[in-house]
Design an enzyme around this catalytic site. Sequence first.
Site, PDB file in Angstrom:
ATOM      1  CG  ASP A   1      73.008  13.328 -14.044  1.00 17.87           C
ATOM      2  OD1 ASP A   1      73.540  14.427 -14.281  1.00 17.87           O
ATOM      3  OD2 ASP A   1      71.877  13.025 -14.477  1.00 17.87           O
TER       4      ASP A   1
HETATM    5  C1  BGC Z   1      71.406  15.973 -16.232  1.00 20.19           C
HETATM    6  C2  BGC Z   1      72.457  15.419 -17.178  1.00 20.19           C
HETATM    7  C3  BGC Z   1      73.375  16.523 -17.622  1.00 20.19           C
HETATM    8  C4  BGC Z   1      74.005  17.155 -16.373  1.00 20.19           C
HETATM    9  C5  BGC Z   1      74.976  18.266 -16.675  1.00 20.19           C
HETATM   10  C6  BGC Z   1      72.009  16.767 -15.110  1.00 20.19           C
HETATM   11  O1  BGC Z   1      71.038  17.476 -14.423  1.00 20.19           O
HETATM   12  O2  BGC Z   1      70.620  14.935 -15.726  1.00 20.19           O
HETATM   13  O3  BGC Z   1      71.842  14.800 -18.279  1.00 20.19           O
HETATM   14  O4  BGC Z   1      74.325  16.043 -18.493  1.00 20.19           O
HETATM   15  O5  BGC Z   1      72.964  17.682 -15.576  1.00 20.19           O
HETATM   16  O6  BGC Z   1      74.307  19.402 -17.092  1.00 20.19           O
END
Ligand code: BGC
Length: 727
Positions: free
Chosen positions: A263
Site C-alpha cells: 500500500d
Molecule cells: C490506500 C489504498 C490506495 C492507495 C493509493 C492508500 O492510502 O489505502 O487503498 O490504493 O492509497 O491511493
Amino acid sequence: MKITVRRSAIGFVCIMMTCVANAQHAPNDDKQEETIRSLISQMTLQEKVSLLHANSKFYVSGIKRLGIPEWALSDGPHGVRAEINRDNWAYAGWTNDSATCFPPGTALAATWNPKLAYERGIVLGEEARFRKKDILLGPGINIIRSPLCGRNFEYMSEDPLLISKMSVAYIRALQSKDVAASVKHWLANNQEEHRDSIDVYMSERALREIYLPGFKASVTEGGAYTVMAAYNKFRGDWCSENEYLDRKILRKELGFKGVLMTDWSAAHSTEKAALAGLDLEMGTDKKDYQEWYFANPLIDAVEAGKVPVSVVDEKVANVLRVMMRTKMLDERSREKGKMNTPEHQRAAYNDAAEAAVLLQNKGDLLPLNFNKIRSIAIIGDNATRKHCGGGLSSEIKTLYEITPLEAIRKKFGATVKINFAQGYDKQSTFKEGSNAGQASSDKVDWKLIDEAVEVAKESEVVIIFGGLNHDFDTESSDKKNMDLPYGQDVLISEVAKANPNTVVVIIAGSPVKLSGIVHRVPAILWSWFGGMEAGNAVADVLSGKVDPSGKMPFTLPVSLEQSPAHALGNFPGRNLKVNYEEDILVGYRWFDTKKITPQFPFGYGLSYTSFEFGALSTDKAVYGKDEVVHVKITVKNTGPRYGAEVAQLYVSDPVATVLRPAKELKAFEKVFLQPGETKTVTLHVKVADLAFYDESKKDWNVEMGDFILQLGNSSGNISRTLKIVVK
Ligand code: BGC
C-alpha cells in the site's frame, strides 16, 4: 443460459462465469516464462531493481532498451481515479479523465448479483485502458468487522462467500480487458484507526474461515494479477514483510505468481521484505526515489550478499508476468478502451438500482404513485449532496452525478409540486480528502427542522434523504459511533409527526443506528452512495419503476454494543494491538449463534412483490467427503409485479467437536421472476466447504454426521430446512 468456455490468460477454464480449475499455468505459459527468463538475462542489477519501486506517485519505470514500458497504476475500486501529478498529490487537471462512477463496494455486494460485478469489471477495464492504465487498485475486499470502520463503504460484506463471488467476477472481467486487478488490503485491514501501526492478532481458524477466503478466491479463482499488502501488522510483522502471509500462504499455498505491492507508504524494510516475498514498493514518503527500500538499498543488499540475486529475479519475473498477461509487451493486440459510454453509465445505473434495500414498508406506502400525488416534500442534505468525489483514495472525478432531488424534479416535477427543505446541515469543517479528522455530528438545528416540518405539512408525502456522507464513510478515520449524525433522529421524528406519510432514504456505506426511527416512519429504503446515477436509480425505486431487490450485505445492529468486536471491547485495540476475540463469530455468525436480534439481519431486504420458496431437495441424502451436494429449490413470485428474490442457502453442523456458527452462507442465487412465475434453481455446495479449520490438525476437517441445509431470504428468515448426512 449461454455457455461460454474461454481460457483466461492465467490458465483456467471458465464456464458460465464459474472457474472449474485454477492451474495458474496454461500451455503458452511455457513460452511466456522463456521470454521472461530471456529478458531477465539481459538486465543489469540496476535495471532489475528499477522495476521494483515507483518512480512517482503512480508510475513504475520501464526499461526502454528492452521494450519494457513504464507501468501505470490508478486507484479504483469503483471508478478510475482522475490523474494525479507525478510528484505530489494534487490533481493534474486533465480534461479527459472524468470517469464513470459506480456505487461503492457495499452497494455492489447488496445487489447479490455477481453478474453486475462482472459488468463493472468490464467497464473499469475499458476506462482504465482508455486512460492507458495497466493496474487498477481494486477490488477492496476486507471483511466488515465493525460498523465503525471508515472504509466499510469501499469493502463489500461481513461474509466471505458473498465477498468471494463478487470479487472473482469483478477481477475476471477487469483482467479480460488487459488491466491487472490489485486485490486489497492483504490482510486484516479492518479498521482505519491506527491502520499504519496496529498489530492484528486472530486465531488461525478465524484467519482461514473468515479473513482469508475472499483473498484466496480472488487469487485462485479470479486469477488476480496483483495483491496490495496492507498498512497494518499481522501477528507482529508488517503485512508487507510478513513471511507467514506473503511467502507461506500467498505464494506457497495459493500459488500466487503475480505481483505483491505495498500500500502507499507501507514498506518498512529492504532485506526482510525482499525475502518475505514483496515485489513492488509504492508510495514511500521519501522524495528521492533512489533512497526507497527497494531502490539503492536493495542493490546494496544484493551486493552485500544479504539478498540473493535469485530473489530479485523472482520479483522481476513476477512483474514481467503481469505485464505479459496484460499484453503490455504487445500493445497492438491490447484493449484500446473507451470512456463513459452510454453502456458504462447504464451499468452504473443498474448497480445503484439493484442495490437498493427496502427495509420497511408499512401500509405499502411505497412505491409512490407519482401520477396521483400532487405535492411532495423532499427533505435532507443528502437529497442534494454529491458523493462521488469523497472518501479519499476511492474518490472519483465523475462525468456527472445526478442527485435525488434533481432526478425527482426531472422525472415528476411537471405534474407534482416539489417542496424542498434542507432539514439538517453538514455542519463540518472537515474537508473531504484532507485527513483532517471527523465532523462534529450531533447538533440539532431547530431552524432547519421547523422549515422541514412546514414543507412536510404542505405536502401529501415526504421523502427524507438522510444517512451519512464521506465525512464519516472515509479512508483514514473510523466513525466515532453508529448514530445518524446532525440530529437526524429528531428531524425525522418531528417531520413524521407533521406528516405520517414519511419515507426515509438512508444514503450510507456502513451500518448506522436506526432504532430511533424505525417506529417513527412507515417506510425506510437504504440506497447507499449510488454513484453517478444515484438520483435516477433511487427515484425509479421509489416510484416503482424498479422493484427493490437488494439485500443487506452486513448485519444492521440495534446498537454498537450488540456487534461482536464492540460487545467484547476489542475495537480498535489497546496499545496498538488488537486481538479479534470474537474469532469466527463475525457479523451474523455472532448474532445468530448468540441469539441476538439485530435491527435488520444480514441478507434482509423486502420487495414490492412477494415470493415463496417451494420444496427444498437434494440429489442424495448421504454424501461422501469429496462429493458435491446439488440442492434444488423452487422460487415463485406470488405477487403482482416483476421482481427478484435472493435464495440464500445457509448450512449448520448441529453436532461438532468445536463451536460452529448457527449458520453459514454456502450458496446463493438471485432469481428474477414475472408475476406468478416459478423457477427451479440448483445450488451447488461442495461437502469440503462444510469443513471447519481444525487447529489441532492444522487442516480443514469435515466431521461426519448430520448437516442442516437452511433456505431463506435472510439469515433471520429461514423458511425451509433439510438434513443431509456426511459419511
Ligand atoms: C490506500 C489504498 C490506495 C492507495 C493509493 C492508500 O492510502 O489505502 O487503498 O490504493 O492509497 O491511493
